[in-house]
Motif scaffolding. Structure first.
Motif, PDB file in Angstrom:
ATOM      1  N   SER A 107      73.826 -81.092  42.122  1.00  0.00           N
ATOM      2  CA  SER A 107      74.029 -79.658  41.909  1.00  0.00           C
ATOM      3  C   SER A 107      74.241 -78.943  43.233  1.00  0.00           C
ATOM      4  CB  SER A 107      72.856 -79.042  41.124  1.00  0.00           C
ATOM      5  OG  SER A 107      72.030 -78.248  41.916  1.00  0.00           O
ATOM      6  N   ARG A 108      74.932 -77.810  43.142  1.00  0.00           N
ATOM      7  CA  ARG A 108      75.087 -76.941  44.308  1.00  0.00           C
ATOM      8  C   ARG A 108      73.965 -75.914  44.223  1.00  0.00           C
ATOM      9  NH1 ARG A 108      77.472 -72.134  45.402  1.00  0.00           N
ATOM     10  NH2 ARG A 108      78.161 -71.873  43.246  1.00  0.00           N
ATOM     11  N   VAL A 109      73.173 -75.781  45.285  1.00  0.00           N
ATOM     12  CA  VAL A 109      72.066 -74.821  45.267  1.00  0.00           C
ATOM     13  C   VAL A 109      72.653 -73.414  45.267  1.00  0.00           C
ATOM     14  CG1 VAL A 109      70.032 -73.984  46.503  1.00  0.00           C
ATOM     15  CG2 VAL A 109      70.564 -76.432  46.505  1.00  0.00           C
ATOM     16  N   ASP A 110      72.173 -72.593  44.338  1.00  0.00           N
ATOM     17  CA  ASP A 110      72.653 -71.221  44.214  1.00  0.00           C
ATOM     18  C   ASP A 110      71.877 -70.348  45.216  1.00  0.00           C
ATOM     19  OD1 ASP A 110      73.082 -68.569  43.468  1.00  0.00           O
ATOM     20  OD2 ASP A 110      73.330 -69.097  41.348  1.00  0.00           O
TER      21      ASP A 110
ATOM     22  N   LEU B 154      71.987 -80.580  46.069  1.00  0.00           N
ATOM     23  CA  LEU B 154      70.820 -81.428  45.807  1.00  0.00           C
ATOM     24  C   LEU B 154      71.324 -82.851  45.612  1.00  0.00           C
ATOM     25  CD1 LEU B 154      68.366 -79.855  43.212  1.00  0.00           C
ATOM     26  CD2 LEU B 154      67.921 -80.435  45.587  1.00  0.00           C
TER      27      LEU B 154
ATOM     28  N   THR C  94      79.998 -82.283  42.105  1.00  0.00           N
ATOM     29  CA  THR C  94      79.913 -80.938  42.712  1.00  0.00           C
ATOM     30  C   THR C  94      81.227 -80.620  43.423  1.00  0.00           C
ATOM     31  OG1 THR C  94      78.858 -81.922  44.658  1.00  0.00           O
ATOM     32  CG2 THR C  94      77.403 -80.875  43.061  1.00  0.00           C
TER      33      THR C  94
ATOM     34  N   PHE D 124      74.551 -75.755  50.240  1.00  0.00           N
ATOM     35  CA  PHE D 124      73.547 -76.813  50.082  1.00  0.00           C
ATOM     36  C   PHE D 124      73.745 -77.486  48.726  1.00  0.00           C
ATOM     37  CE2 PHE D 124      70.281 -76.852  53.462  1.00  0.00           C
ATOM     38  CZ  PHE D 124      70.817 -75.873  54.273  1.00  0.00           C
TER      39      PHE D 124
END
Lengths: 382, 93
Positions: B56-59, B48, B38, B46
């Motif tokens: 992953s980067r929270v959208d 995960l 990431t 944020f």
């Protein structure tokens, strides 16, 4: 906590339940693929709330559970060597092998350590040059980036005392076996949100078309699970079979390209035996030839001792969705979490453990009852 | 095992390479997390986290859009029950 609490909102859950009940003109049978989702569905009582409307068949997405007995026996064998420390996720420790578990072996002096991440095992190898550190690498596509990263880090650090006992599995080949099975009554799939976070869901389009089954990429909180079920029911009611993404805050169609590149660099697709399924074509990942120096199975081949499955354990049938855990005669009698016969009773994602744990849940969809929710999850994941 | 938990990026510690990492906070608990997958996450984003690495980067925009849609979810006329079952609110068994 942000991105957890709002997905446990009871009012939103009630609305989603109402929508599902109103939309379903008949009873539909769905499979949630991931064991984490199975635990969510039982923990929040969603299976009960939708009884008679949506039947949920529990899928094989518990990596600990599908790890073949041969691999567990091999791990125990390695742990017993004086020069080896065997590391793995905590879930693996109590899984019964042919004769005892890793935990039992540790009790009589074998070198076994729980790690939270495979990269922690690399750090351990760097600190203990006189021991060989083996990481028992189990897990679906969610976990493979961390394992691939461990290999790359060990290589960059020039470590020769680190290797992997690889038992990684891929989810889609197992879904194909289930969908192709004429006895499998599954009419739609809730695909595993965190697997798709890594690999994306483009490959599922061909799957949905081939088997004419809807696939909905679904998260893990009660709102996520209900939104996934609703999307699947909507497709079934309108006769569609396509791929929906209900976990779009985390999942992009192409997945995480950095993670995919990392995994592709280290691993290649292979056939792999799954407990409950037998050999699954293209169902696993193995180290690429250039990384074989990090392959514990090459370095320490398994002694070919016979594998002994406990005859009463029906974990194979549970994993393939043929029976639900309480239909096994051993469930709750000769098989409990304290004295498990098979992996699904041990693992935090195993269906048998979920049924046992939530058998006496107090109220359905009461998101504050039963356990201390968020803090438990944080402990488990971090 | 496929559990992944969202945490807030507090600060980057190492930006590049296989050992890229950041301090990430989970409900008040801080941890160093590998950020190799990431690289675009910013402080206050944020991510995960699974098995010590961010996957992953929270959208945030997408999350807000979906939550808004869920908040507005109403039972419409098409959703009237077909067999006389009560439509809403659902009763608890």
């Amino acid at each position: 906590m942000k991105y957890l609490d709002e997905y446990r909102d009871a009012a939103v859950c009630e609305r989603l339940l109402g929508k599902i009940r109103a939309r379903a003109s008949r009873r539909w049978t769905l499979m949630e693929v991931c064991g984490g989702q199975t635990h969510g569905l039982l923990r929040w009582g969603i299976d009960d709330e939708l009884a008679g409307i949506v039947e949920l068949i529990h899928g094989p997405g518990c990596p600990v559970c599908v790890t073949p007995l041969e691999s567990i026996d091999h791990a125990i064998e390695l742990a017993r060597r004086d020069d080896v420390v065997l590391t793995s996720f905590g879930d693996m420790l109590r899984v019964p092998g042919s004769a005892g578990s890793l935990q039992d072996a540790r009790g009589v002096g074998a070198g076994v350590r729980i790690v939270y991440s495979p990269v922690d095992a690399v750090q351990l190898a760097a600190r203990c040059p006189d021991k060989h550190i083996v990481f028992f690498a189990v897990g679906f596509e969610t976990t493979t980036p961390a394992t691939a990263l461990a290999v790359r880090q060990a290589d960059e650090l020039g470590l020769t005392n680190f290797s992997l006992l690889v038992s990684h599995v891929r989810v889609q080949p197992a879904m194909e076996l289930l969908a192709a099975d004429e006895h499998c009554g599954v009419q739609g799939f809730l695909a595993a949100g965190h697997v798709c976070t890594v690999i994306g869901y483009e490959e599922f389009h061909a799957f949905a078309r081939r088997f004419q089954l809807p696939v909905v990429v679904t998260g893990f909180e009660p709102v996520d699970l209900l939104a996934g079920i609703l999307a699947c029911v909507e497709q079934l009611e309108s006769g569609r079979y396509t791929v929906d993404n209900q976990y779009s805050r985390s999942v992009r169609s192409v997945g995480n390209r950095d993670a995919i590149r990392l995994v592709d660099d280290v691993f290649e697709v292979c056939d792999r035996p799954w407990r409950g399924f037998g050999n699954v074509e293209r169902g696993g990942l193995a180290l690429r030839p250039q990384w074989r120096a990090f392959d514990a199975a090459v370095r320490f081949p398994r002694a070919s001792l016979p594998v002994v499955e406990p005859p009463e354990c029906r974990s194979g049938d549970v994993l393939a969705g043929r029976i639900k855990p309480p239909q096994c005669a051993a469930f709750g009698r000769s098989c409990t979490p304290d004295s498990p016969l098979g992996a699904p009773m041990v693992s935090s994602e195993g269906a048998c453990a979920a049924y046992y744990r939530y058998a006496n849940r107090r109220t359905s969809l009461d998101v504050t009852a039963g356990d201390d929710g968020v803090s438990n999850d944080v402990r488990a994941a971090t | 095992m496929c559990l992944a938990i969202p945490g807030r990026v507090v600060e980057w510690i190492e930006r590049d390479g296989l050992f890229a990492r950041a301090r990430v906070e989970f409900g008040g608990v801080g941890r160093d997390v590998n950020m190799q997958c990431t690289p675009d996450a910013d402080v206050d984003d944020f991510v995960l986290v699974h098995a010590g690495i961010a996957i992953s980067r929270v959208d945030a925009d997408e999350a807000a859009r979906i939550l808004e849609a869920l908040a507005e979810l109403q039972l419409d006329e098409m959703d009237e029950p077909q067999d006389g079952r009560e439509a809403a609110p659902p009763t608890r068994r």
